[in-house]
Design a protein around this motif. Structure first.
Motif, mmCIF file in Angstrom:
data_model
loop_
_atom_site.group_PDB
_atom_site.id
_atom_site.type_symbol
_atom_site.label_atom_id
_atom_site.label_comp_id
_atom_site.label_asym_id
_atom_site.label_seq_id
_atom_site.Cartn_x
_atom_site.Cartn_y
_atom_site.Cartn_z
ATOM 1 N N LEU A 12 2.819 10.258 -11.919
ATOM 2 C CA LEU A 12 3.385 9.046 -11.651
ATOM 3 C C LEU A 12 2.091 8.244 -11.294
ATOM 4 N N LEU A 13 1.156 8.907 -10.528
ATOM 5 C CA LEU A 13 -0.267 8.396 -10.313
ATOM 6 C C LEU A 13 -0.876 7.805 -11.582
ATOM 7 N N ASP A 14 -0.744 8.702 -12.587
ATOM 8 C CA ASP A 14 -1.539 8.357 -13.748
ATOM 9 C C ASP A 14 -0.728 7.008 -14.595
ATOM 10 N N GLY A 42 0.685 -1.157 -0.022
ATOM 11 C CA GLY A 42 -0.179 -0.162 0.134
ATOM 12 C C GLY A 42 0.749 1.274 -0.120
ATOM 13 N N VAL A 43 0.094 2.425 -0.337
ATOM 14 C CA VAL A 43 0.896 3.665 -0.222
ATOM 15 C C VAL A 43 1.555 4.100 0.994
ATOM 16 N N ASP A 44 0.946 3.735 2.008
ATOM 17 C CA ASP A 44 1.521 4.147 3.322
ATOM 18 C C ASP A 44 2.627 3.278 3.415
ATOM 19 N N ARG A 45 2.637 1.993 3.368
ATOM 20 C CA ARG A 45 3.928 1.441 3.356
ATOM 21 C C ARG A 45 5.181 1.654 2.406
ATOM 22 N N PHE A 79 6.612 12.429 -2.887
ATOM 23 C CA PHE A 79 6.558 11.873 -4.378
ATOM 24 C C PHE A 79 5.998 10.641 -4.473
ATOM 25 N N VAL A 80 6.127 9.747 -3.370
ATOM 26 C CA VAL A 80 5.321 8.435 -3.177
ATOM 27 C C VAL A 80 3.706 8.654 -3.345
ATOM 28 N N ARG A 81 3.384 9.799 -2.488
ATOM 29 C CA ARG A 81 1.947 9.982 -2.543
ATOM 30 C C ARG A 81 1.541 10.705 -3.503
ATOM 31 N N GLY A 82 2.188 11.506 -3.913
ATOM 32 C CA GLY A 82 1.767 12.154 -5.405
ATOM 33 C C GLY A 82 0.935 13.290 -5.363
#
Length: 290
Positions: free
Chosen positions: A282-284, A130-133, A148-151
């Motif tokens: 990046l999310l896209d 998951g995004v939190d990890r 940047f991970v969360r975007g």
């Protein structure tokens, strides 16, 4: 890019740059790190990370990395190996990069590259983290990696990892890189650095009253090229430093205004125009991969 063709198994992943729309240091922690406040604005410009999964557990860089960075010190490789070991993954990867973000400018290129590796390999290796990890893993690589991970554009506190998503108005930015590599560790040790600034509020930032950067007076005092850059940019608006780097930006509400300002600058400046992003590309890319 030549050498990273899709028909050869490569996939391309964006690693966007960021701006710090302000940055205050509000205290020093017992662990030696600093508490800060900032707003991260993601940009529609950055690096491109190329990945090709392999099944033998080997992680290897293909082609040149950032200037002067050995493969052993490359944050791309470190991010991939850290994800691999943390997830107990037996897969590996070839990693390449097309660098556009200059080092030492304060645009977050290394952190964004690392975040893209974490997010993209999570997909390619089908780890289902998951995004939190992923953000937790990113924090171990650098304080700016989680955003940047969360975007998403965000208000940040702590060392930069306590994030509150913010909706920011459309904006265009004239960016200037003076070619000076600002060493973050040295700047944090400067006796001239203000470490006990009055905490800002989100309301204060949104009102337009919070534009300062704690590193600006330090860098302007010790780097003549940065002082000259501020003087030149003052003719088109209010220049601001981004992060702890040497690069500077001026914000505009419209592309037309930004283009006119860019045209008015001396041709000797390394200046260019970038649009602020509503969210990370990046999310896209992740959404299209699924």
């Amino acid at each position: 890019m030549t050498g990273f063709a899709a028909d050869a198994g490569w996939s391309a992943w964006p690693a966007p740059a960021k701006l710090n729309l302000f940055l205050r240091i509000t205290g020093r922690r017992d662990d030696g790190y600093h508490d800060l406040q900032t707003v991260f604005r993601l940009l529609e410009w950055g690096d491109t990370v190329y990945l090709r999964a392999r099944n033998d557990g080997i992680i290897r860089r293909v082609g040149p990395g950032a200037d002067g960075v050995t493969e052993a010190d490359d944050l791309l490789i470190r991010a991939a190996k850290y994800l691999q070991s943390s997830a107990k993954c037996a897969q590996g990867a070839h990693i390449g990069i097309e660098k556009c973000i200059p080092m030492g400018g304060g645009f977050g290129g290394g952190s964004s590259d690392a975040a893209t590796v974490l997010v993209a390999l999570n997909q390619l290796w089908q780890l289902h983290l998951g995004v939190d990890r992923l953000a937790e893993l990113g924090l171990a690589l650098g304080a700016d990696v989680p955003v940047f991970v969360r975007g998403h554009n965000a208000w940040a506190e702590g060392v930069g990892e306590q994030l509150t998503v913010m909706s920011l108005p459309p904006a265009w930015y004239v960016l200037v890189n003076p070619g000076v590599h600002a060493a973050t560790a040295s700047l944090f040790q400067s006796p001239d650095l203000t470490r006990d600034a009055r905490p800002a509020t989100i309301a204060g930032f949104l009102s337009g009253n919070v534009l300062d950067n704690a590193f600006e007076p330090v860098l302007r005092r010790c780097e003549p090229a940065i002082e000259a850059m501020f003087a030149a940019l003052s003719s088109i608006g209010t220049p601001r430093l981004t992060g702890s780097g040497s690069a500077c930006f001026v914000e505009f509400a419209t592309r037309e205004a930004a283009e006119a300002a860019l045209a008015a600058l001396p041709s000797s400046l390394h200046a260019w125009l970038v649009r602020g992003a509503d969210r990370s590309p990046l999310l896209d890319a992740v959404g299209q991969f699924r």
